[in-house]
Each structure stands twice: as C-alpha cells, then as structure tokens.
Design an enzyme around this catalytic site. Structure first.
Site, PDB file in Angstrom:
ATOM      1  N   SER A 166      20.850  62.706  44.462  1.00  0.00           N
ATOM      2  CA  SER A 166      20.625  61.581  43.564  1.00  0.00           C
ATOM      3  C   SER A 166      20.368  60.305  44.361  1.00  0.00           C
ATOM      4  O   SER A 166      19.444  60.247  45.169  1.00  0.00           O
ATOM      5  CB  SER A 166      21.794  61.448  42.590  1.00  0.00           C
ATOM      6  OG  SER A 166      21.482  60.580  41.544  1.00  0.00           O
ATOM      7  N   ASP A 261      16.339  66.171  33.310  1.00  0.00           N
ATOM      8  CA  ASP A 261      16.837  65.056  34.101  1.00  0.00           C
ATOM      9  C   ASP A 261      15.852  63.900  33.995  1.00  0.00           C
ATOM     10  O   ASP A 261      14.644  64.085  34.186  1.00  0.00           O
ATOM     11  CB  ASP A 261      16.976  65.504  35.566  1.00  0.00           C
ATOM     12  CG  ASP A 261      17.525  64.413  36.477  1.00  0.00           C
ATOM     13  OD1 ASP A 261      17.922  63.342  35.972  1.00  0.00           O
ATOM     14  OD2 ASP A 261      17.558  64.658  37.696  1.00  0.00           O
ATOM     15  N   HIS A 291      20.891  66.481  35.446  1.00  0.00           N
ATOM     16  CA  HIS A 291      21.164  65.688  36.633  1.00  0.00           C
ATOM     17  C   HIS A 291      22.565  65.989  37.168  1.00  0.00           C
ATOM     18  O   HIS A 291      23.502  66.192  36.409  1.00  0.00           O
ATOM     19  CB  HIS A 291      21.048  64.198  36.308  1.00  0.00           C
ATOM     20  CG  HIS A 291      21.026  63.325  37.518  1.00  0.00           C
ATOM     21  ND1 HIS A 291      19.910  63.163  38.292  1.00  0.00           N
ATOM     22  CD2 HIS A 291      21.995  62.582  38.110  1.00  0.00           C
ATOM     23  CE1 HIS A 291      20.179  62.355  39.307  1.00  0.00           C
ATOM     24  NE2 HIS A 291      21.446  61.986  39.213  1.00  0.00           N
TER      25      HIS A 291
END
Length: 359
Positions: A166, A261, A291
């Site tokens: 991320s 996501d 995610h």
C-alpha cells in the site's frame, strides 16, 4: 509495542473530519491492537520457523525501530552464525496508521522459508508534523544502513530486495528508484496493492470511482493520506513513483493487485509504466480480493496464494548467483496474472468483507 490478548480494537473514526488529537489517539490504539495476539484471528499468526525481535537503528539525526525476522535457530547454532542470508527490506502499509508487527504473518514466513533476513521499517507515520518525505527517508536510510553493515547483520548485500504494501509499496518503489540512482543493485521489488501517486490526479482512475466507499471507505482515507503526506508547498510528483522521469533499469518487479480495491488501477498503471521503460514486471491480479488482503489472512482466502507467489518470486531472484537479471518465468501459483510479456492466467475467489483502515 506490547502484545497482549487483552487489547481491544478501537472503532473506526470519521476520517473526513478527524482532528489531530483524534488521529493520534486512534492510531496509537489501533497499532496496539495490530501488534497484539488479539489481532491474530484476522491478520494471522507468525511463523514458528522465524525468530522475531525489535531493534533500534542509529540513523542520521534519529533512532528508528525496525522489526527483524531471522530463520529460527535449529539447535546446532547454524542459523545463528550465517553470514550470507539474502536481505529483504519491508515497509508496512497504513500511511498515517500501521506498524511492522501487523505484517508478522508474511515476513516471518519469508524469513523462515526463503530463508532470509527480513527487516521491516517502523517508519515515521505521516501526520501534521511528519510528511511523507520523512517516511520515504526512513525506508531509504534503513536499506542503506543494513547494506553498509552487511557483515554485522549476516547478510549478502548482493542479494537484496525491497517489499512494500500500500503506502509502504510507494516507499519501496521510491527506494528502488533511489537505489538505481546511486548504483545500489537490488535484485527484486515486490509491490502489493500499491499507491503510486499522491498528486491531485491520484483519484482519476476507474477503480477509485468503482470502489470509493465499498468494500471500505477508501476515498476519505486517501484524502486524509494525501493531505498529511504532501502539505502545501510540497512537490507531490517527487513522492509519486508513477511520475518518475525514468523507470528503466530498476529491479524486476512483482506488482500484486486485488481487484476490489480503489487503488487497483494505481498498480496496473505503474506496471504499464515499468514495462514501457523496459523494466521486467509481473502484474498479478486477485479477483474479488480487497485492499490490504495480504495482511488479512484470517479472513481473506487469497492471502495464502499471494504469500506463496511472493515467496517464489523472491526465491527465484535472491538465489541467483550469476549476477544476471531475473528470468521471465512464472513467479508462483498466481491467479489472473498478466505477465506483460511473460504469461497470463485467470481464476477467481470470493472475498471476505471486514472493515480495515489505512493505506
């Protein structure tokens, strides 16, 4: 950083209206939970084949914690005396929240089964008084420190990879670019559900529109991240690997994209730019995953598949001894892989929808 089963997870705040005091209180409570065994049913238990400890690194102008994962001792002392382990420098996700301990499930597995030394950066979280530049410097300085003291750490600096998730993947991508600029050779980079830009155009993707508020409230999270990461007067493009002038000659990349996501298109676009620049890249999509699925092994059925793919990709890169480039071969048991010149596979799984926060 205590890990007790008595820790309770705090409720998720309203990120669009959160105050500085509320953010600090939330992230401290959330990180206590993530670092405790109370979180294991969701984030997974550490691999018993790895020894895990916190260490403090003396970096320029500051001391910084890192979470260190080594193959566990086998009783004969061999694991304790190895001086040639591959090195993986990892950066956790979350941005303004998060801790290296939330990634114990995967990092301990990599340490035990590659085997390798995994050093996870407990970087300064983005905050009103700490922009993304600080976190990016932490990611770079840890890599440079360990490589420069390779003998002390028991690693082979010629077999070094970076791995981020991320917002941590953004930091790892910036680190890979910076390494190339000074001639530090990395053998691989792994970018999982990466955020790859923090400019005003970071929202201009179909996946952002499609998954803005489901399965998680992504847009308020991303807007808070951007506001904290690049305060007024900051050149946001300088911290957006997507807009780097030159992406050629970088370490071969595995880009892991869960399809449900909001930032799925960030990963897809970055993989396209890497390929166009001539950098070897594998893009693997996990249909139905959301995610941060790699850190949700207790509720996301595809986390184990992704972990196995990352293990095989890194094993192929880190075990090479001829100093050549990674060959264009399948990195492992993936679903829906777009090899960008290598291969293609398709498949599907069903997602588990539990709330999580941070990027």
């Amino acid at each position: 950083m205590s890990e007790t089963t008595a820790v309770q997870r705090p409720p998720e705040p309203e990120f669009s209206a959160i105050t500085t005091e509320e953010l600090i209180a939330y992230r401290d409570a959330e990180n206590r939970w993530r670092a405790s065994s109370a979180a294991w049913p969701i984030i997974g238990e550490p691999d018993a084949g790895a020894a895990i400890e916190w260490q403090e690194l003396a970096l320029p102008g500051r001391d910084l914690p890192v979470r260190v994962y080594r193959p566990a001792s086998t009783g004969d002392g061999a694991a304790d005396t190895r001086t040639d382990l591959p090195l993986v420098v990892h950066v956790h996700g979350g941005g303004y929240v998060g801790t290296a301990a939330q990634c114990d499930w995967t990092n301990s597995h990599l340490a035990a089964h590659l085997p390798a030394l995994v050093v996870s950066v407990e970087h300064r979280l983005v905050a009103p008084d700490s922009p993304l530049a600080n976190a990016a410097d932490d990611g770079w300085d840890v890599l440079e420190h360990v490589v420069q003291h390779a003998a002390q750490w028991g690693v082979d600096p010629a077999r070094t990879a970076v791995f981020g998730e991320s917002c941590g993947a953004l930091i790892s991508a910036l680190t890979a670019i910076r390494a190339r600029a000074i001639g530090l050779r990395l053998v691989a980079q792994v970018l999982v559900n990466p955020v790859v830009e923090v400019t005003e155009t970071m929202y201009d993707y179909p996946s952002i529109s499609e998954y803005a508020y489901s399965p998680t409230r992504a847009v308020p999270v991303l807007r808070l991240l951007q506001r904290l990461a690049v305060p007024p007067g900051t050149d946001a493009r300088a911290f957006s690997p997507l807009y780097a002038d030159d992406l050629s000659g970088l370490a071969p990349a595995l880009v892991v994209v869960p399809t449900r996501d909001a930032v799925a298109d960030h990963g897809r676009r970055y993989a396209e730019r890497l390929r166009a620049a001539g950098t070897s890249v594998w893009l693997t999509e996990y249909p139905g995953a959301r995610h941060a699925f790699l850190t949700l092994s207790g509720v996301e059925p595809q986390a184990g598949v992704a972990q196995a793919e990352i293990l095989e990709f890194l094993r192929a890169a880190l075990t090479q001894s001829d100093g050549g480039t990674t060959q264009c071969t399948p990195p492992g048991p993936a679903v829906s892989r777009l090899g960008l010149g290598c291969m293609s596979m398709t498949g599907s799984y069903g997602p588990a929808d539990l709330p999580t926060t941070g990027v």
